[in-house]
Design a protein around this motif. Sequence first.
Motif, PDB file in Angstrom:
ATOM      1  N   PHE A   1       0.833  -1.200   0.000  1.00 39.76           N
ATOM      2  CA  PHE A   1       0.000   0.000   0.000  1.00 39.76           C
ATOM      3  C   PHE A   1       0.870   1.253   0.000  1.00 39.76           C
ATOM      4  O   PHE A   1       0.652   2.180  -0.793  1.00 39.76           O
ATOM      5  CB  PHE A   1      -0.931  -0.020   1.212  1.00 39.76           C
ATOM      6  CG  PHE A   1      -1.870   1.151   1.293  1.00 39.76           C
ATOM      7  CD1 PHE A   1      -2.665   1.506   0.217  1.00 39.76           C
ATOM      8  CD2 PHE A   1      -1.969   1.901   2.455  1.00 39.76           C
ATOM      9  CE1 PHE A   1      -3.534   2.590   0.287  1.00 39.76           C
ATOM     10  CE2 PHE A   1      -2.833   2.976   2.538  1.00 39.76           C
ATOM     11  CZ  PHE A   1      -3.619   3.323   1.451  1.00 39.76           C
ATOM     12  N   ALA A   2       1.872   1.295   0.872  1.00 35.63           N
ATOM     13  CA  ALA A   2       2.741   2.470   0.955  1.00 35.63           C
ATOM     14  C   ALA A   2       3.446   2.722  -0.377  1.00 35.63           C
ATOM     15  O   ALA A   2       3.428   3.842  -0.910  1.00 35.63           O
ATOM     16  CB  ALA A   2       3.764   2.296   2.078  1.00 35.63           C
ATOM     17  N   LYS A   3       4.065   1.687  -0.928  1.00 37.04           N
ATOM     18  CA  LYS A   3       4.803   1.857  -2.180  1.00 37.04           C
ATOM     19  C   LYS A   3       3.852   2.150  -3.343  1.00 37.04           C
ATOM     20  O   LYS A   3       4.171   2.942  -4.236  1.00 37.04           O
ATOM     21  CB  LYS A   3       5.650   0.610  -2.456  1.00 37.04           C
ATOM     22  CG  LYS A   3       6.763   0.422  -1.430  1.00 37.04           C
ATOM     23  CD  LYS A   3       7.468  -0.919  -1.560  1.00 37.04           C
ATOM     24  CE  LYS A   3       8.412  -0.955  -2.730  1.00 37.04           C
ATOM     25  NZ  LYS A   3       9.271  -2.181  -2.704  1.00 37.04           N
ATOM     26  N   GLY A   4       2.664   1.525  -3.317  1.00 38.54           N
ATOM     27  CA  GLY A   4       1.691   1.758  -4.378  1.00 38.54           C
ATOM     28  C   GLY A   4       1.204   3.193  -4.412  1.00 38.54           C
ATOM     29  O   GLY A   4       1.072   3.796  -5.484  1.00 38.54           O
ATOM     30  N   VAL A   5       0.937   3.756  -3.232  1.00 38.14           N
ATOM     31  CA  VAL A   5       0.519   5.161  -3.160  1.00 38.14           C
ATOM     32  C   VAL A   5       1.606   6.066  -3.717  1.00 38.14           C
ATOM     33  O   VAL A   5       1.360   6.942  -4.564  1.00 38.14           O
ATOM     34  CB  VAL A   5       0.188   5.558  -1.704  1.00 38.14           C
ATOM     35  CG1 VAL A   5       0.021   7.069  -1.590  1.00 38.14           C
ATOM     36  CG2 VAL A   5      -1.070   4.851  -1.223  1.00 38.14           C
ATOM     37  N   ILE A   6       2.821   5.863  -3.249  1.00 42.14           N
ATOM     38  CA  ILE A   6       3.913   6.764  -3.640  1.00 42.14           C
ATOM     39  C   ILE A   6       4.195   6.675  -5.133  1.00 42.14           C
ATOM     40  O   ILE A   6       4.370   7.696  -5.818  1.00 42.14           O
ATOM     41  CB  ILE A   6       5.177   6.449  -2.809  1.00 42.14           C
ATOM     42  CG1 ILE A   6       4.908   6.718  -1.321  1.00 42.14           C
ATOM     43  CG2 ILE A   6       6.347   7.286  -3.293  1.00 42.14           C
ATOM     44  CD1 ILE A   6       5.963   6.157  -0.386  1.00 42.14           C
ATOM     45  N   GLU A   7       4.221   5.455  -5.675  1.00 37.23           N
ATOM     46  CA  GLU A   7       4.492   5.298  -7.105  1.00 37.23           C
ATOM     47  C   GLU A   7       3.374   5.916  -7.952  1.00 37.23           C
ATOM     48  O   GLU A   7       3.629   6.482  -9.022  1.00 37.23           O
ATOM     49  CB  GLU A   7       4.662   3.820  -7.457  1.00 37.23           C
ATOM     50  CG  GLU A   7       5.924   3.183  -6.883  1.00 37.23           C
ATOM     51  CD  GLU A   7       7.212   3.698  -7.514  1.00 37.23           C
ATOM     52  OE1 GLU A   7       7.139   4.460  -8.508  1.00 37.23           O
ATOM     53  OE2 GLU A   7       8.286   3.351  -6.999  1.00 37.23           O
ATOM     54  N   THR A   8       2.140   5.829  -7.473  1.00 37.67           N
ATOM     55  CA  THR A   8       1.029   6.411  -8.225  1.00 37.67           C
ATOM     56  C   THR A   8       1.082   7.932  -8.186  1.00 37.67           C
ATOM     57  O   THR A   8       0.839   8.607  -9.198  1.00 37.67           O
ATOM     58  CB  THR A   8      -0.317   5.904  -7.675  1.00 37.67           C
ATOM     59  OG1 THR A   8      -0.320   4.473  -7.692  1.00 37.67           O
ATOM     60  CG2 THR A   8      -1.476   6.416  -8.510  1.00 37.67           C
ATOM     61  N   VAL A   9       1.400   8.500  -7.034  1.00 39.19           N
ATOM     62  CA  VAL A   9       1.537   9.953  -6.932  1.00 39.19           C
ATOM     63  C   VAL A   9       2.670  10.431  -7.841  1.00 39.19           C
ATOM     64  O   VAL A   9       2.570  11.493  -8.479  1.00 39.19           O
ATOM     65  CB  VAL A   9       1.774  10.374  -5.470  1.00 39.19           C
ATOM     66  CG1 VAL A   9       2.088  11.869  -5.367  1.00 39.19           C
ATOM     67  CG2 VAL A   9       0.550  10.052  -4.614  1.00 39.19           C
TER      68      VAL A   9
END
Length: 275
Positions: free
Chosen positions: A124-132
């Motif tokens: 979740f953490a990495k997914g949010v950051i990569e999407t932003v």
Amino acid sequence: MKEKRVLYVSSEVIPYLPETEASSMSYFSPKMVNDRGGQIRIFTPRFGNINERRHQLHEVIRLSGMNLIINDLDMPLIIKVASIPKERMQVYFIDNEDYFKRKATLTDEEGNLFDDNDERAIFFAKGVIETVKKLNWAPDIIHVHGWLAGLLPLYIKNYYGNDPLFEDSKIVTSVYNQSFDGTLDTEMIDKLRFDALDDDAVTEFEEPSYVNLMKNAVRFSDGVIKASEDLDEELNAYIDSVEKPVLEYHSHEEFADAYEGFYLNDILNEKENDE
């Protein structure tokens, strides 16, 4: 809050999941910023018990298709979006078949934590950051809600520490009375080390309890909000001991001016509030 960019990252948001302190504030705080002229983005997991048809979720192809490495495994990232009715607020959902398809959030029918909640939090953490990063949207403030989102400060300040998109971003973590018994997977610290996170950055995860997870989130945040009236005694004492801005508890009926003042005056150090 005019023109300020605030990224909300939450483990739960109404109306997609039942009302709790965390899901409520993950709705009311971005609504406040939106109503006062700011720009917001909301990210949450696409748990399997969220009704996609009722809430009109749809996949964003241009943001999906990336693979995230979690403990040496390639895990596909799927991004879905929906709009909160009548509020002009869009919510981004982090999805993956292995982690979020099951028809539950964090525990099974008997109340036991899922064995892979640690990996779900990392994803979740990495997914949010990569999407932003794909959105190329640089937030002034990143506001974290709920323990499943609690790895955001660690990853922003360490794994993505040199990313220019986040170099001026300030992190606020809201701490809730939302504990769990026992610990997450005891190998969680090794999974974090796999991402080349320094031992000093992950010491709390030698015992990945709720209190230690939130201590790590507080350590790598720029400010903390006590989002429940009653917090774990050890965690509350730790928050009081840190040398960074702390906002005491405010209910969702009376939080708006306090949160805005905290964002602007204490976190962004702008001493005059917008009208």
